[in-house]
Design a protein around this motif. Structure first.
Motif, PDB file in Angstrom:
ATOM      1  N   ALA A  75      -5.819   3.630  -3.463  1.00 10.98           N
ATOM      2  CA  ALA A  75      -5.561   4.420  -2.352  1.00 10.98           C
ATOM      3  C   ALA A  75      -6.459   5.474  -1.784  1.00 10.98           C
TER       4      ALA A  75
ATOM      5  N   ARG B 263       0.699  -1.206   0.010  1.00 11.90           N
ATOM      6  CA  ARG B 263      -0.018  -0.123  -0.220  1.00 11.90           C
ATOM      7  C   ARG B 263       0.939   1.228   0.083  1.00 11.90           C
TER       8      ARG B 263
ATOM      9  N   ALA C 257      -4.000   6.987  -7.002  1.00 17.80           N
ATOM     10  CA  ALA C 257      -4.672   5.685  -7.437  1.00 17.80           C
ATOM     11  C   ALA C 257      -5.990   5.422  -6.779  1.00 17.80           C
TER      12      ALA C 257
ATOM     13  N   TRP D 231       1.731   2.494  -3.292  1.00 15.29           N
ATOM     14  CA  TRP D 231       0.734   3.186  -4.323  1.00 15.29           C
ATOM     15  C   TRP D 231       0.564   4.530  -4.347  1.00 15.29           C
TER      16      TRP D 231
ATOM     17  N   GLY E 257      -2.221  -0.282  -7.168  1.00 17.71           N
ATOM     18  CA  GLY E 257      -3.270   0.687  -6.716  1.00 17.71           C
ATOM     19  C   GLY E 257      -4.111   0.994  -7.859  1.00 17.71           C
TER      20      GLY E 257
END
Length: 262
Positions: free
Chosen positions: A40, A30, A37, A33, A103
């Motif tokens: 996200a 995560r 995105a 990302w 993402g």
């Protein structure tokens, strides 16, 4: 709009297989990302609902996630690495249309428009692509429960359309040097890894042909434009992944002063 009960959430379904692994990958990836995105920007609880309705899949380099003209409708929530979106024309030629990263979401048009796939999506990095594969029916059902996610999805589709439209305008009205500089700046901004305060490694393997297809240029024209940028010590394409040696100077070429005047 009510899409009813999602098939993959019904009792007895095996779609929750690998959820523990999926959550671990999301926790690990995560932070990589982009803030813009789609995944996200989703509320973490809503994202988890989408993940719970998905199956974790892995694609090694050159593996196909989505094939042009296919009739499947699954959607892929990209969790890591990069994919290339390509299309083949009637005369057999192919072109690189876009690059998507962890993402992002691919295949979402299948959920809204139906019909055959309009492009091929291929894993393109040394690192494997991990993705959460979700059926279109489940995707729509969950989106109907969370209207904010529909807004984010619409915004994401709008950004893709804006990028495609801008490139089309650039391709018809800009000289090759500016067109190449713009796509390199865009790639550096979206997929770059800082090497120094000035230089950025574009984190995707790209050939000169693929750079050309992104901006509608023949490979010979790309070579000439690259030669000029290399002479100014702005780019290095000696490796598989381009390096932008001075991003701000390249940005100045990509967006001349007259373009910024309104």
């Amino acid at each position: 709009m009510d899409f009813g009960e999602p098939p993959s959430l019904r009792e007895g379904s095996m779609v929750r297989e690998h959820v523990a692994d999926l959550r671990a990958i999301v926790r690990e990836e995560r932070g990589r990302w982009s803030d813009s995105a789609l995944l996200a920007r989703l509320d973490p609880g809503v994202l988890q609902e989408f993940l719970d309705a998905s199956v974790l899949v892995r694609f090694d380099r050159n593996a196909v996630l989505v094939r042009q003209d296919g009739t499947d409708t699954d959607i892929y929530l990209l969790l890591s690495s990069y994919v290339k979106v390509t299309a083949k024309f009637g005369d057999g030629r192919s072109a690189l249309l876009a690059i998507r990263a962890g993402g992002d979401v691919v295949g979402e048009l299948a959920a809204s428009g139906g019909g055959r796939r309009i492009a091929t999506v291929i894993a393109c990095a040394k690192e494997p692509v991990y993705a959460a594969k979700i059926a279109a029916t489940d995707f729509l059902w969950l989106a109907s429960r969370h209207p904010a996610s529909l807004v984010l999805l619409t915004n994401a589709l709008g950004r893709k359309l804006t990028t495609a439209t801008r490139r089309r305008v650039d391709n018809s009205g800009r000289p090759p040097l500016i067109r190449l500089a713009r796509v390199l700046v865009e790639l550096a901004d979206d997929h770059g890894v800082a090497l120094t305060d000035e230089s950025v490694l574009i984190g995707v393997d790209l050939t000169q042909f693929e750079l050309g297809s992104l901006i509608g240029m023949r490979e010979s024209s790309v070579l000439r434009a690259l030669r000029e940028l290399k002479q100014q010590n702005l780019v290095d394409t000696s490796g598989r992944r381009p390096v932008v040696r001075n991003l701000e100077m390249l940005r100045a070429i990509a967006y001349p002063a007259e373009d910024t005047v309104k």
